[in-house]
Design an enzyme around this catalytic site. Structure first.
Site, PDB file in Angstrom:
ATOM      1  CD  GLU A   1      -1.665  -2.274   1.435  1.00  0.00           C
ATOM      2  OE1 GLU A   1      -0.461  -2.522   2.108  1.00  0.00           O
ATOM      3  OE2 GLU A   1      -2.692  -3.204   1.627  1.00  0.00           O
TER       4      GLU A   1
ATOM      5  CG  PHE B   1      -9.818  -9.641  10.976  1.00  0.00           C
ATOM      6  CD1 PHE B   1      -8.550  -9.988  11.656  1.00  0.00           C
ATOM      7  CD2 PHE B   1     -10.176  -9.456   9.739  1.00  0.00           C
ATOM      8  CE1 PHE B   1      -7.437 -10.367  10.604  1.00  0.00           C
ATOM      9  CE2 PHE B   1      -9.053 -10.086   8.864  1.00  0.00           C
ATOM     10  CZ  PHE B   1      -7.931 -10.579   9.305  1.00  0.00           C
ATOM     11  CD  GLN B   2      -6.933  -7.296   7.226  1.00  0.00           C
ATOM     12  OE1 GLN B   2      -8.436  -6.997   6.798  1.00  0.00           O
ATOM     13  NE2 GLN B   2      -6.134  -7.901   6.957  1.00  0.00           N
TER      14      GLN B   2
ATOM     15  CE  LYS C   1     -18.006  -6.418   3.707  1.00  0.00           C
ATOM     16  NZ  LYS C   1     -17.319  -7.868   3.884  1.00  0.00           N
TER      17      LYS C   1
ATOM     18  CG  MET D   1      23.266  11.640   2.453  1.00  0.00           C
ATOM     19  SD  MET D   1      24.548  12.727   1.750  1.00  0.00           S
ATOM     20  CE  MET D   1      23.402  13.300   0.309  1.00  0.00           C
TER      21      MET D   1
END
Lengths: 171, 583
Positions: free
Chosen positions: B53, B115-116, B165, B481
């Site tokens: 993502e 959940f999630q 949802k 760097m």
């Protein structure tokens, strides 16, 4: 530009915001995220029909930081107006405190006497306690609380500052 | 007549269509299944499946920066949403318009540690320009349109819309984008004419002027860059650009002094230090640009043009502050500008001084080792691409600075790089977004083995969509760097900056269906670059470079512009009388 600069000022800022979820978190998150100070903060809905709330913040910082705070607040999407009452002219500033004092005998009488001088009202009373309600500016409330300390002060609840400009102009 | 009710998923698709969205970068999951089902049923909106993502957001950023249109992201709840945080912060820091739709658990479960579930609006509040949790399907269309408005108006930035949802599955009324008006957000775009007049007068009286422009000019659209060029030519002033601004003025323009700042050119930084009038358009006095604030352009009257009032007087107190869109303000400045022949002599002697600084050739380097120098590689690349319209993305670190120094950007929207946040792992997914937006264009990622491996999984996305992206890997085996700072400021104690166990990048490329190329010696560089550019598919070219090479010039953190460290191969600098330190 750090907070250790000597040029620290206190400003009272009024903010008109949409009364929507998360708006207070946005304002507070801005202050904590950018390291600004909050000395006092109050918030309540002021116009139900338009779902507007008013937040009053007392903050401190150098003039450059105060300008930043205002610009950052104005950048928040749900913020309609930011008004720096401290620079925009005279304004009225009030706070309410509820002060609980426990005790008996001379202390109890003395606390009532002081309350009278400060025009504090007794809003709850038992044989061994008072709850005073006092309204005024921050300094007056500080003084009252200090005087109550040796007389059995056990609890203080303060609302934080609400402020509004003097005169006819509105936010 | 009652409007026909649509499902939340249908409203979502309709809103994106009405906003002109053609591509969404995303990754499906449990709570976004209905949205993905709706995407399945149509052909108009294209979905690009990234492998992470974070990469979806960077791809959307690449799409946005190379097109000027908002990038759109669709991810699921919980880990899908939390994985976007780095990308969103990156877009916020670089003012990139991104609309990110995150799935959320059903409203009845919010707060239950379902959940999630993650508190997406809470987590992203400080890394977005704005965010919103939609609780009622009837608000959905409006909130989505507002998200696009907010992301693209004023100073652009990322906006998150969190979509439970049950809201997606409920039925509600659709409203079109024309109905959207946000009373509390009306950014000022037109600059104050009185202030513009004062600014132009100040510029007309300048003896040692400089224009310092940044990403705000690019964000204001190609017309703004054209106006910057016109103003530069009308005034004859020297112009320097920030990393974010590269391409706003053609690199080949003789008024262009190169990039300024920590790794800016000698001439740009000294001109900034000695100028008497500075016009900053669309840049924000970032600490990598200003160096030590007390010593920043001490003699200059400063004019600042910015669309974001909070950028003004944040780091540097300016004399004239103009809030407005860079393009519109530049247009008004050109109108107000009247040439004054009297000051031509002053400008001439200023240019003479600048030409003296230019003659230092601060970007020269020694090129005689067994391993290729990164500067040489990029100069060879520049020679090969100079007549083509090329999009370049970079990751973060030494290779990023070398790209900014040695690749010449002639047009805006051609360099995609993580400026403010400095996100390693940005380059590869950003290139995915760029190539999706410009399927026929040449897209090159300049990267390093460290950055590349932070979003390496996107090689699979490149493979899936057959994107002919060219990856130029400058491989020094170090976090370059970090290594450079350890060498210069930490007594050469190279703590944890050495990579060991890196893969065989040629085999790796081949495993993902790309062409893998490997150069060993400097004399192979040319052929390898030609081969890479000639191939019609994806290429990963691994070029080992001299690991001891550092990026110069350099202004150490907290130093002033005239306290530059120049490279060790520099000619004798004593004659300038400038305060120069040799590494």
């Amino acid at each position: 530009m750090t907070a250790t600069d000597e040029n620290i000022q206190f400003h009272t800022i009024a903010i008109l915001v949409n009364n929507e979820p998360g708006v207070l978190a946005r304002v507070i998150g801005l202050f904590s995220g950018r390291g600004y100070n909050i000395e006092s903060l109050t918030v309540a809905e002021v116009k139900h029909s338009e779902s507007l709330s008013r937040i009053t913040i007392v903050t401190s910082g150098t003039p450059m930081i105060i300008e930043q705070i205002k610009a950052q607040l104005e950048r928040l999407i749900p913020v309609h107006r930011v008004s720096d009452l401290t620079v925009e002219g005279p304004f009225v500033k009030r706070e309410l405190a509820l002060v609980k004092v426990q005790g008996s005998g001379e202390n109890r009488v003395e606390s009532l006497r002081i309350a009278d001088i400060f025009r504090a009202r007794v809003v709850d009373s038992t044989n061994s306690s008072f709850v005073f309600e006092i309204v005024g500016d921050t300094g007056k409330l500080d003084a009252f609380v200090d005087l109550m300390a040796p007389l059995g002060l056990v609890d203080v609840a303060r609302t934080g500052v609400a402020a509004i400009a003097r005169g006819a102009a509105a936010l | 007549m009652a409007k026909k009710k649509l499902t939340g998923a249908e409203i979502f698709l309709r809103a994106l269509k009405d906003q002109g969205v053609e591509v969404v970068f995303g990754y499906p999951g449990g709570v976004t299944l209905s949205l993905y089902d709706e995407i399945y049923k149509q052909n108009r909106l294209r979905h690009v499946l990234t492998r992470h993502e974070q990469a979806a957001v960077h791809a959307a950023e690449g799409y946005a920066r190379s097109t000027g249109k908002p990038g759109v992201v669709l991810v699921t709840s919980g880990p899908g949403a939390t994985n976007t945080v780095t990308g969103l912060t990156d877009a916020l820091m670089d003012s990139i318009p991104v609309v990110c739709i995150t799935g959320q658990v059903p409203t009845a479960l919010i707060g239950n540690d379902a959940f999630q579930e993650a508190d997406t609006t809470g987590i992203t509040r400080s890394c977005t320009k704005h965010n919103n949790l939609v609780k009622d399907v009837d608000d959905l269309a409006r909130v989505l349109h507002e998200a696009f408005y907010i992301a693209t108006h004023g100073r652009p930035g990322p906006v998150v819309v969190d979509l439970p949802k049950d809201v997606v599955n409920a039925r509600g009324v659709y409203v079109g984008p024309d109905k959207v008006r946000i009373k509390s957000y009306q950014p000022r775009v037109k600059g104050d004419i009185g202030l513009i007049d004062r600014a132009v007068k100040l510029m007309a009286g300048a003896k040692r002027p400089i224009i310092y422009a940044g990403g705000g000019v690019i964000n204001a659209g190609p017309a703004a860059s054209a106006r910057l060029e016109r103003l530069v030519h009308a005034t004859g002033f020297p112009c320097t650009l920030t990393l974010m601004g590269l391409g706003a003025l053609p690199a080949s323009d003789k008024h262009f002094l190169g990039m300024l700042g920590m790794h800016g050119t000698y001439e740009a930084n000294l001109a900034m230090h000695h100028c008497d009038v500075m016009l900053n358009v669309g840049a924000r006095f970032d600490d990598r640009v200003t160096g030590k604030l007390d010593g920043f352009a001490p003699e200059a009257k400063k004019i600042h043009v910015d669309i974001d009032p909070s950028s003004i007087n944040k780091n540097v107190l300016v004399d004239i502050a103009i809030v407005g869109d860079a393009g519109l303000v530049l247009e008004d400045m050109i109108k107000a500008w009247k040439p004054t022949p009297a000051k031509d002599t002053a400008l001439k002697s200023w240019w003479k001084k600048i030409d003296g600084w230019r003659a230092r050739k601060c970007l020269s380097y020694g090129n005689n080792g067994k391993l290729a120098k990164p500067q040489y590689i990029l100069q060879r690349l520049q020679a090969e691409i100079k007549d083509r319209d090329v999009y370049v993305t970079t990751d973060v670190g030494q290779h990023q600075m070398w790209t900014a120094q040695y690749i010449h950007f002639e047009k805006p929207n051609r360099l995609m790089t993580s400026g403010g946040l400095g996100t390693m792992g940005y380059g590869l997914p950003a290139a995915v977004g760029v190539q999706i937006a410009h399927p026929e264009a040449l897209v090159i990622v300049v990267t390093s083995e460290g950055s590349l491996q932070m979003n390496l999984q996107e090689l699979a996305t490149i493979s899936q969509y057959r994107l002919p992206i060219k990856i130029l890997l400058l491989n020094n085996g170090y976090m370059g760097m970090v290594r450079q700072w350890q060498e210069l400021f930490y007594g050469k104690r190279y703590s944890e900056s050495r990579y060991q166990g890196d893969p065989d990048f040629v085999k790796l490329a081949e495993a993902y269906g790309a062409m893998g190329l490997q150069a060993e010696r400097p004399d192979e560089v040319d052929g390898l670059i030609k081969k890479m550019l000639a191939h019609d598919g994806a290429v990963l070219a691994n070029l080992p470079i001299d690991p001891t090479e550092n990026v110069f010039p350099m202004i150490a953190a907290g130093a002033c512009h005239h306290e530059m460290i120049l490279g060790p191969k520099e000619p004798d600098l004593a004659e300038t009388g400038e305060d120069v330190v040799l590494a």
